[in-house]
Design an enzyme around this catalytic site. Structure first.
Site, PDB file in Angstrom:
ATOM      1  N   HIS A  60      -9.082 -10.935 -18.466  1.00 13.45           N
ATOM      2  CA  HIS A  60      -8.455 -11.206 -19.760  1.00 13.45           C
ATOM      3  C   HIS A  60      -7.190 -10.369 -19.954  1.00 13.45           C
ATOM      4  O   HIS A  60      -6.693 -10.248 -21.066  1.00 13.45           O
ATOM      5  CB  HIS A  60      -9.466 -10.938 -20.883  1.00 13.45           C
ATOM      6  CG  HIS A  60     -10.688 -11.799 -20.724  1.00 13.45           C
ATOM      7  ND1 HIS A  60     -10.810 -13.035 -21.318  1.00 13.45           N
ATOM      8  CD2 HIS A  60     -11.806 -11.628 -19.985  1.00 13.45           C
ATOM      9  CE1 HIS A  60     -11.965 -13.573 -20.971  1.00 13.45           C
ATOM     10  NE2 HIS A  60     -12.589 -12.736 -20.157  1.00 13.45           N
ATOM     11  N   GLU A  64      -3.251   7.983  -0.321  1.00  4.51           N
ATOM     12  CA  GLU A  64      -2.764   9.230   0.290  1.00  4.51           C
ATOM     13  C   GLU A  64      -2.758   9.146   1.809  1.00  4.51           C
ATOM     14  O   GLU A  64      -1.999   9.829   2.469  1.00  4.51           O
ATOM     15  CB  GLU A  64      -3.647  10.423  -0.134  1.00  4.51           C
ATOM     16  CG  GLU A  64      -3.074  11.243  -1.255  1.00  4.51           C
ATOM     17  CD  GLU A  64      -3.808  12.571  -1.499  1.00  4.51           C
ATOM     18  OE1 GLU A  64      -4.774  12.901  -0.780  1.00  4.51           O
ATOM     19  OE2 GLU A  64      -3.409  13.277  -2.435  1.00  4.51           O
ATOM     20  N   LYS A  75       5.318  18.828  -7.112  1.00  3.77           N
ATOM     21  CA  LYS A  75       4.739  20.158  -7.402  1.00  3.77           C
ATOM     22  C   LYS A  75       5.855  21.203  -7.413  1.00  3.77           C
ATOM     23  O   LYS A  75       5.933  22.040  -8.313  1.00  3.77           O
ATOM     24  CB  LYS A  75       3.707  20.536  -6.345  1.00  3.77           C
ATOM     25  CG  LYS A  75       2.432  19.721  -6.403  1.00  3.77           C
ATOM     26  CD  LYS A  75       1.428  20.255  -5.387  1.00  3.77           C
ATOM     27  CE  LYS A  75       0.251  19.309  -5.249  1.00  3.77           C
ATOM     28  NZ  LYS A  75      -0.669  19.677  -4.181  1.00  3.77           N
TER      29      LYS A  75
HETATM   30  O1  LIG Z   1      -8.921  20.664  -3.049  1.00  2.00           O
HETATM   31  P1  LIG Z   1      -7.535  21.029  -3.433  1.00  2.00           P
HETATM   32  O2  LIG Z   1      -6.857  21.856  -2.399  1.00  2.00           O
HETATM   33  O3  LIG Z   1      -7.478  21.671  -4.795  1.00  2.00           O
HETATM   34  O4  LIG Z   1      -6.672  19.699  -3.520  1.00  2.00           O
HETATM   35  C1  LIG Z   1      -6.964  18.689  -4.432  1.00  2.00           C
HETATM   36  C2  LIG Z   1      -6.180  17.445  -4.149  1.00  2.00           C
HETATM   37  O5  LIG Z   1      -4.795  17.726  -4.201  1.00  2.00           O
HETATM   38  C3  LIG Z   1      -4.113  17.115  -3.108  1.00  2.00           C
HETATM   39  O6  LIG Z   1      -3.823  18.101  -2.190  1.00  2.00           O
HETATM   40  C4  LIG Z   1      -2.840  16.460  -3.543  1.00  2.00           C
HETATM   41  O7  LIG Z   1      -2.063  17.332  -4.263  1.00  2.00           O
HETATM   42  C5  LIG Z   1      -5.121  16.130  -2.570  1.00  2.00           C
HETATM   43  O8  LIG Z   1      -4.888  15.802  -1.251  1.00  2.00           O
HETATM   44  C6  LIG Z   1      -6.406  16.864  -2.785  1.00  2.00           C
HETATM   45  O9  LIG Z   1      -7.534  16.028  -2.709  1.00  2.00           O
END
Ligand SMILES: O=P(O)(O)OC[C@H]1O[C@](O)(CO)[C@@H](O)[C@@H]1O
Length: 426
Positions: free
Chosen positions: A300, A279, A414
């Site tokens: 393996h 990320e 998303k």
């Molecule tokens: O703590 P949050 O805001 O639920 O995010 C969880 C995870 O989702 C992300 O935003 C990615 O969608 C990550 O960067 C983060 O660690």
């Protein structure tokens, strides 16, 4: 101190130009003038963490241990992997269920089967829930919490509120509103610490402390790393040397890094590491792709590809020098399995030999070899290691001229999901 080795010459990665670049990065990092510098709260966190905050965590953890057989930690990505990594690395393989408080996770995927079986498993147990989301609006943990909240209310009635702890932003988000409306105990994810850099905040510390591990030692290890790796010492600083070698290999076409371990307890440290580097670096069409293997298991399976497949990989071993427990191969009366030649060797020694043999084979197959070693698996060493990785990651991303602390690319899928589900506003 992390011991870093490279099969090639570190000096060839540390050209004068790269040293100048790293010196500038170091200045930007510590003066907080680089890209994304609003998110550098983790950098001096171990040395500045307030004793009152730690006391509060310890107090809440102690009360969880008294009232809960099971702590369900709800979170995903950085809101789950840090605690999961530390707990997996420190817990015995087969005795988790015997612990005073068992820590289980939810909301890190969307499996109806998993959630249903989790609810059935905790049905007759005493439960506390810690729901963690920095943004307070991530779908997977929010969904899991909807079910767990209902379970807790049905089970405990008005007392449910005293068994739900929320870790989220101080000022905004749906989760914060829920916490305020219901009077849940709250911990804050600091504004200037992103999810994947948050293991030393309440996000990681509360579940780790609730499981009975020493967060004091974990933070002491992180503080030790903070102090040890502060300087731009090209000869001694393994965070800078590792970042320089990774970048050098990347520019030579080695665009995939395979983390390899021999101690399976570290597999969630690898998962945490993959999020951290993936990320942080994978942006703007750039970045090293982080992958992982567990040896000797994957020798393996994936061993074939590493030895003979496309030559765009380098391999970084994460090694632990001392094992807490070990077994020695014994001489059998009848050598039916033809293993008596190994009599007297411990399984840890076998793995060390396997490491040497594998590393030499993969090197001769054209895979550059790196290694990082720690002394043993305890809270101090893990705290040190995780801080080391975060620092290296910042150097590495800056070498690519990338902001290490944002993740704009995760929004696209998303938005598509929300559109497909007809979420209002999409
Ligand atoms: O703590 P949050 O805001 O639920 O995010 C969880 C995870 O989702 C992300 O935003 C990615 O969608 C990550 O960067 C983060 O660690």
């Amino acid at each position: 101190m992390i011991n870093f080795t490279f099969s090639g010459s570190v000096d060839s990665a540390l050209t004068d130009e790269r040293k100048n670049q790293l010196t500038q990065i170091h200045e930007n990092l510590y003066n907080k003038t680089g890209k994304g510098s609003d998110f550098l709260g983790w950098l001096d966190w171990p040395s500045t963490v307030q004793p009152e905050f730690l006391e509060r965590i310890e107090k809440t953890a102690a009360s969880i241990r008294v009232k809960a057989d099971v702590l369900v930690v709800i979170g995903i990505g950085g809101s789950y992997l840090g605690a999961k990594a530390v707990l997996s690395a420190l817990s015995p393989y087969f005795e988790q269920g015997k612990k005073q408080t068992e820590v289980l996770f939810a909301g890190h995927q969307v499996s109806g089967e998993y959630l249903k079986q989790l609810l059935a498993y905790i049905e007759d147990k005493e439960v506390v829930v810690n729901v963690i989301s920095k943004s307070g609006k991530t779908t997977e943990p929010a969904l899991a919490f909807r079910f767990l909240k209902k379970f807790m209310e049905a089970r405990y009635g008005e007392d449910a509120a005293s068994r739900i702890i929320v870790t989220t932003d101080e000022e905004k988000g749906a989760l914060l509103n829920l916490a305020k409306d219901n009077g849940y105990e709250r911990f804050v994810v600091p504004d200037d610490v992103g999810g994947r850099y948050s293991v030393f905040t309440a996000v990681g510390l509360l579940p780790i402390a609730a499981a009975g591990f020493s967060i004091e030692r974990l933070l002491a290890g992180a503080k030790d790393a903070e102090e040890t790796y502060k300087g731009v010492d090209f000869e001694k600083n393994p965070a800078i040397r590792y970042a320089a070698v990774r970048h050098h290999l990347y520019t030579e076409g080695f665009t995939n890094e395979v983390s390899a371990i021999f101690e399976p307890k570290l597999s969630f440290v690898q998962e945490w590491w993959k999020q951290l580097f993936g990320e942080s670096e994978g942006k703007e069409g750039k970045g090293i792709f982080p992958a992982s293997v567990v040896f000797t298991t994957d020798l393996h399976s994936m061993g074939q590809y590493i030895q003979d497949g496309k030559r765009n990989l380098f391999e970084t071993f994460l090694l632990v020098k001392e094992a807490d427990e070990d077994m020695t191969v014994f001489e059998a009366d009848e050598d039916g399995d033809e293993l008596n030649y190994m009599a007297g060797i411990t399984l840890q020694e076998f793995n060390h030999v396997a490491y040497r043999g594998t590393s030499e084979a993969h090197l001769s197959g054209g895979v550059p070899q790196l290694s990082l070693s720690i002394e043993k698996l305890d809270e101090f060493q893990l705290g040190h290691l995780l801080y080391f990785y975060m620092l290296t990651c910042a150097y590495s991303a800056y070498l690519l001229d990338i902001n290490p602390f944002d993740q704009p690319g995760v929004e696209d899928y998303k938005n598509n999901i929300f559109k497909l589900l007809n979420k209002p506003g999409y």
